[in-house]
Scaffold this motif. Structure first.
Motif, PDB file in Angstrom:
ATOM      1  N   SER A  24     -15.395   9.574 -34.017  1.00 60.33           N
ATOM      2  CA  SER A  24     -16.050  10.882 -33.975  1.00 60.33           C
ATOM      3  C   SER A  24     -15.654  11.655 -32.715  1.00 60.33           C
ATOM      4  N   ILE A  25     -15.559  10.963 -31.606  1.00 58.58           N
ATOM      5  CA  ILE A  25     -15.095  11.603 -30.368  1.00 58.58           C
ATOM      6  C   ILE A  25     -13.656  12.068 -30.534  1.00 58.58           C
ATOM      7  N   ILE A  27     -12.166  12.937 -33.299  1.00 61.11           N
ATOM      8  CA  ILE A  27     -12.157  14.119 -34.169  1.00 61.11           C
ATOM      9  C   ILE A  27     -12.604  15.357 -33.402  1.00 61.11           C
ATOM     10  N   ALA A  28     -13.650  15.219 -32.588  1.00 58.26           N
ATOM     11  CA  ALA A  28     -14.125  16.366 -31.806  1.00 58.26           C
ATOM     12  C   ALA A  28     -13.041  16.870 -30.854  1.00 58.26           C
ATOM     13  N   LEU A  29     -12.331  15.957 -30.212  1.00 58.69           N
ATOM     14  CA  LEU A  29     -11.252  16.365 -29.312  1.00 58.69           C
ATOM     15  C   LEU A  29     -10.116  17.042 -30.082  1.00 58.69           C
ATOM     16  N   MET A  30      -9.818  16.549 -31.278  1.00 56.00           N
ATOM     17  CA  MET A  30      -8.752  17.169 -32.067  1.00 56.00           C
ATOM     18  C   MET A  30      -9.159  18.553 -32.561  1.00 56.00           C
ATOM     19  N   VAL A  31     -10.420  18.732 -32.916  1.00 57.08           N
ATOM     20  CA  VAL A  31     -10.904  20.059 -33.321  1.00 57.08           C
ATOM     21  C   VAL A  31     -10.771  21.027 -32.149  1.00 57.08           C
ATOM     22  N   LEU A  32     -11.162  20.589 -30.957  1.00 59.93           N
ATOM     23  CA  LEU A  32     -11.014  21.422 -29.762  1.00 59.93           C
ATOM     24  C   LEU A  32      -9.556  21.799 -29.546  1.00 59.93           C
ATOM     25  N   ASP A  33      -8.674  20.824 -29.658  1.00 56.61           N
ATOM     26  CA  ASP A  33      -7.251  21.082 -29.461  1.00 56.61           C
ATOM     27  C   ASP A  33      -6.705  22.047 -30.500  1.00 56.61           C
ATOM     28  N   SER A  34      -7.001  21.797 -31.769  1.00 60.11           N
ATOM     29  CA  SER A  34      -6.376  22.598 -32.823  1.00 60.11           C
ATOM     30  C   SER A  34      -6.862  24.041 -32.832  1.00 60.11           C
ATOM     31  N   PHE A  35      -8.112  24.279 -32.465  1.00 56.43           N
ATOM     32  CA  PHE A  35      -8.606  25.650 -32.466  1.00 56.43           C
ATOM     33  C   PHE A  35      -8.292  26.389 -31.161  1.00 56.43           C
ATOM     34  N   LEU A  85      -7.485   7.501 -28.716  1.00 58.39           N
ATOM     35  CA  LEU A  85      -8.694   6.921 -29.302  1.00 58.39           C
ATOM     36  C   LEU A  85      -8.463   6.535 -30.769  1.00 58.39           C
ATOM     37  N   THR A  86      -7.715   7.355 -31.486  1.00 58.25           N
ATOM     38  CA  THR A  86      -7.409   7.027 -32.882  1.00 58.25           C
ATOM     39  C   THR A  86      -6.528   5.783 -32.964  1.00 58.25           C
TER      40      THR A  86
END
Length: 196
Positions: A24-25, A27-35, A85-86
């Motif tokens: 989950s962490i 995914i949150a970091l990837m959402v931050l990066d992608s947006f 993390l992934t």
């Protein structure tokens, strides 16, 4: 799904659940990066527009460039941390899957190992664990990253010029559909070559 497949899915849940907080962490970091990645790059483009128009001095440009390095650092950190993390989650999941399958294989009769050589079983075990981990953890992360980048670029181009946005993004569904069928055709040919 068949009864055996449902049983296999039920066995995966106890392996996945302990890994979900870390994932989950990620995914949150990837959402931050992608947006945020595209927003930061587009903000750099507007800075360079000021230089091109001659409304910004070199001192102002140096200060703004240094100030904008901070978000770039956090974006790179978010992407790298998300990938790390992934990778940790997938490696732990692969180990759990291998251990569970080995536990089941050890309980087989000796005749089972006469029919299936141990090298073939080991190869299959490693490939299946790798593919399962990739489909469960890497694939969703890539879909999130690509979707976020598509949405943020769509918004950036729309705010820049709505007509340009429609001209660029209207053909995308057709191109995606064509690419889907091309990849399906290529995969069918690869499978045909394997059989030969």
């Amino acid at each position: 799904l068949g009864m055996e497949q449902r049983e296999g899915v039920r066995r995966l849940f106890p392996m996945i659940l302990p890994l979900m907080p870390i994932y989950s962490i990620s995914i949150a970091l990837m959402v931050l990066d992608s947006f945020m990645r595209n927003a930061v790059w587009h903000s750099f483009a507007t800075l360079l527009d000021g230089v091109d128009a001659g409304t910004m001095s070199m001192e102002e440009l140096k200060w703004l460039t240094c100030r904008n390095q901070v978000p770039i650092f956090f974006i790179i950190f978010a992407n790298s941390s998300s990938r790390a993390l992934t990778a940790k989650v997938t490696s732990q999941f692969r180990l759990k899957v291998r251990a569970e399958v080995m536990r089941c294989m050890v309980g087989q009769d000796i005749a089972f190992f006469d029919i299936f050589p141990s090298g073939v079983l080991q190869e299959r075990l490693n490939q299946d664990a790798e593919m399962l981990a990739g489909k469960l953890f890497d694939l969703p992360l890539d879909l999130i990253r690509l979707s976020g980048m598509l949405i943020s670029n769509l918004c950036a181009v729309y705010w820049l010029m709505p007509e340009l946005c429609f001209m660029i993004f209207v053909p995308l569904p057709f191109l995606s559909l064509a690419q889907y069928y091309i990849m399906k055709y290529m995969n069918r040919n690869v499978e045909r070559q394997r059989k030969i």
